[in-house]
Design a protein around this motif. Structure first.
Motif, mmCIF file in Angstrom:
data_model
loop_
_atom_site.group_PDB
_atom_site.id
_atom_site.type_symbol
_atom_site.label_atom_id
_atom_site.label_comp_id
_atom_site.label_asym_id
_atom_site.label_seq_id
_atom_site.Cartn_x
_atom_site.Cartn_y
_atom_site.Cartn_z
ATOM 1 N N UNK A 166 0.829 -1.202 0.000
ATOM 2 C CA UNK A 166 0.000 0.000 0.000
ATOM 3 C C UNK A 166 0.866 1.257 0.000
ATOM 4 N N UNK A 167 1.899 1.280 0.841
ATOM 5 C CA UNK A 167 2.789 2.444 0.875
ATOM 6 C C UNK A 167 3.475 2.637 -0.476
ATOM 7 N N UNK A 168 3.917 1.543 -1.080
ATOM 8 C CA UNK A 168 4.584 1.633 -2.372
ATOM 9 C C UNK A 168 3.623 2.098 -3.455
ATOM 10 N N UNK A 169 2.385 1.637 -3.385
ATOM 11 C CA UNK A 169 1.374 2.059 -4.354
ATOM 12 C C UNK A 169 1.109 3.549 -4.285
ATOM 13 N N UNK A 170 0.996 4.073 -3.065
ATOM 14 C CA UNK A 170 0.780 5.513 -2.904
ATOM 15 C C UNK A 170 1.969 6.302 -3.439
ATOM 16 N N UNK A 171 3.169 5.754 -3.215
ATOM 17 C CA UNK A 171 4.371 6.425 -3.708
ATOM 18 C C UNK A 171 4.371 6.471 -5.239
ATOM 19 N N UNK A 172 4.035 5.349 -5.886
ATOM 20 C CA UNK A 172 4.021 5.319 -7.346
ATOM 21 C C UNK A 172 2.988 6.280 -7.913
ATOM 22 N N UNK A 173 1.853 6.383 -7.245
ATOM 23 C CA UNK A 173 0.787 7.250 -7.732
ATOM 24 C C UNK A 173 1.182 8.722 -7.697
ATOM 25 N N UNK A 174 2.141 9.060 -6.827
ATOM 26 C CA UNK A 174 2.528 10.467 -6.685
ATOM 27 C C UNK A 174 3.587 10.897 -7.693
ATOM 28 N N UNK A 175 4.013 9.981 -8.578
ATOM 29 C CA UNK A 175 4.969 10.301 -9.635
ATOM 30 C C UNK A 175 6.229 10.984 -9.106
ATOM 31 N N UNK A 176 7.011 10.245 -8.345
ATOM 32 C CA UNK A 176 8.206 10.830 -7.733
ATOM 33 C C UNK A 176 9.439 10.732 -8.625
ATOM 34 N N UNK A 177 9.321 10.204 -9.803
ATOM 35 C CA UNK A 177 10.452 10.155 -10.722
ATOM 36 C C UNK A 177 11.177 8.829 -10.767
ATOM 37 N N UNK A 178 10.727 7.837 -10.002
ATOM 38 C CA UNK A 178 11.386 6.532 -10.010
ATOM 39 C C UNK A 178 11.170 5.842 -11.356
ATOM 40 N N UNK A 179 12.256 5.311 -11.919
ATOM 41 C CA UNK A 179 12.189 4.628 -13.204
ATOM 42 C C UNK A 179 12.385 3.120 -13.081
ATOM 43 N N UNK A 180 13.120 2.677 -12.067
ATOM 44 C CA UNK A 180 13.377 1.248 -11.864
ATOM 45 C C UNK A 180 13.044 0.895 -10.421
#
Length: 409
Positions: A166-180
């Protein structure tokens, strides 16, 4: 190997002669940051990544790190101090744990150097994930200070489950620039996988996602399929060594049928069979906008129909690379067609000529028994299994008759 360093060991390193002193500050500075008494009784570090703004800007990164260790009760890692200021922070197998992840998050909030963070095999758990996600969501600050963002994050072997997902999902939804993002060897199933996939659906920067050894099956495939329908940036998806059977693969194909971004799909060491493999290659073949270039189903033994369908798919996309397994009997059967073609060519005869010679009534079809007899009489170098396969190929509807007018070479 884990590298846990006791506070006393850390101080011993810092008491070396000046020509071997650590890269940050003097012994007096370290003692000031890490006094001899026990951890603070305050709770400012219990829920947030708060720091004392009045002093944090005047401290070196090592001092901020040591101060955070003291207040949280985390054991400091001297090797981490030595790597502070580097663009690549490789902390794999350091035994960071949840508290260590919290300290790391505190330091990286204001760090303007790190561009790559690796945390494989650190058992940071859901709690540690929350701290890291909170830190990553403030990457705008890091970007404004040094124009850097964390683009590669390795969180494999960390025992993530629902909360971590859940924490990782919220992080991905916020578009923080992670590519890998590497999440292999965790326990991201059910609710955790759903929220993670929801985040992927909204994400516009992630290019590679590694999810091997997470127990993904039909339930998780459904949420991933929905994400693939909308995601337009993910180029690599690794689902190796999960529970992706034929049904789960068919569900995933619902997303692949409408995806135009994914280039590499890894599905080896899953319980899917030739049936799932056929569904997969049909989906890729029929999706005219599909960008898939590589599929790894190397542990799946496919049948002749799969190989022929793949051949058709490669007519439109010659570069399509599919790794699969095939039994010797399948290879032998597939060679029957080329053997028959070669035989006819040597006799300067076409397939149409061969069948017309058998069609005494001129009705553009012959019985399968007549075809078998003619092949044997002509001494075409085929064994019985190859002849059986070739007959089934020509009589695909099992009518005991071969309608040969549609066959073109």
């Amino acid at each position: 190997m884990y590298e846990w360093e006791e506070e006393s060991q850390l101080h011993e390193e810092e008491q070396q002669p000046s020509d071997q002193s650590p890269p940050t500050g003097s012994q007096d500075q370290v003692d000031e940051v890490m006094p001899a008494q026990g951890p603070d009784s305050g709770d400012e570090f219990d829920t947030d990544l708060e720091t004392d703004d009045s002093t944090s800007h005047s401290l070196s990164r090592a001092e901020v790190y040591l101060q955070a260790c003291r207040r949280t009760g985390a054991i400091p890692i001297s090797s981490f101090i030595r790597h502070l200021g580097e663009t690549d922070l490789n902390l794999n197998h350091y035994g960071v744990g949840p508290l260590g992840a919290k300290v790391l998050a505190i330091v990286l909030q204001t760090d303007n150097y790190a561009t790559n963070l690796e945390l494989e095999d650190n058992a940071i758990g859901a709690e540690g994930t929350r701290y890291l996600m909170e830190m990553l969501q403030s990457n705008i600050t890091i970007q404004s200070l040094g124009d850097y963002v964390v683009k590669e994050l390795d969180l494999s072997h960390n025992k993530f489950c629902n909360a971590g997902g859940e924490h990782l999902g919220h992080m991905l939804a916020s578009n923080v620039g992670i590519e890998v993002l590497n999440l292999s060897w965790n326990h991201l199933r059910m609710r955790g996988a759903v929220v993670l996939s929801t985040g992927l659906k909204a994400n516009s920067t992630l290019k590679q996602l590694y999810l091997s050894w997470n127990g993904f099956g039909q339930y998780e495939a459904e949420s991933l399929a929905q994400a693939l329908k909308q995601n337009r940036t993910l180029a690599l998806l690794d689902l190796s060594s999960n529970r992706m059977d034929d049904e789960a693969t068919a569900i995933l194909c619902n997303g692949l049928a409408n995806n135009d971004a994914l280039k590499i799909l890894k599905l080896s060491n899953n319980p899917l069979t030739n049936i799932g493999a056929l569904t997969l290659i049909k989906t890729i073949k029929n999706n005219m906008k599909s960008a898939v270039e590589e599929i790894n189903i190397s542990t799946v033994f496919v049948c002749e129909a799969f190989v022929e369908l793949l051949k058709e798919a490669r007519e439109r996309r010659p570069a399509l690379d599919v790794q699969y397994s095939v039994m010797s009997s399948v290879s032998r059967n597939l060679s029957a067609l080329s053997i028959f073609q070669k035989f006819l060519k040597e006799r300067n005869e076409s397939l149409m000529d061969f069948f017309q010679a058998l069609d005494k009534e001129g009705i553009t079809k012959v019985s399968t028994s007549a075809f078998r007899a003619a092949v044997k009489e002509a001494k075409v170098p085929l064994d019985q299994r190859q002849l059986d396969w070739l007959t089934r190929k020509f009589d695909q509807n099992c009518t005991t008759n071969i309608t040969y007018w549609w066959i073109l070479w």
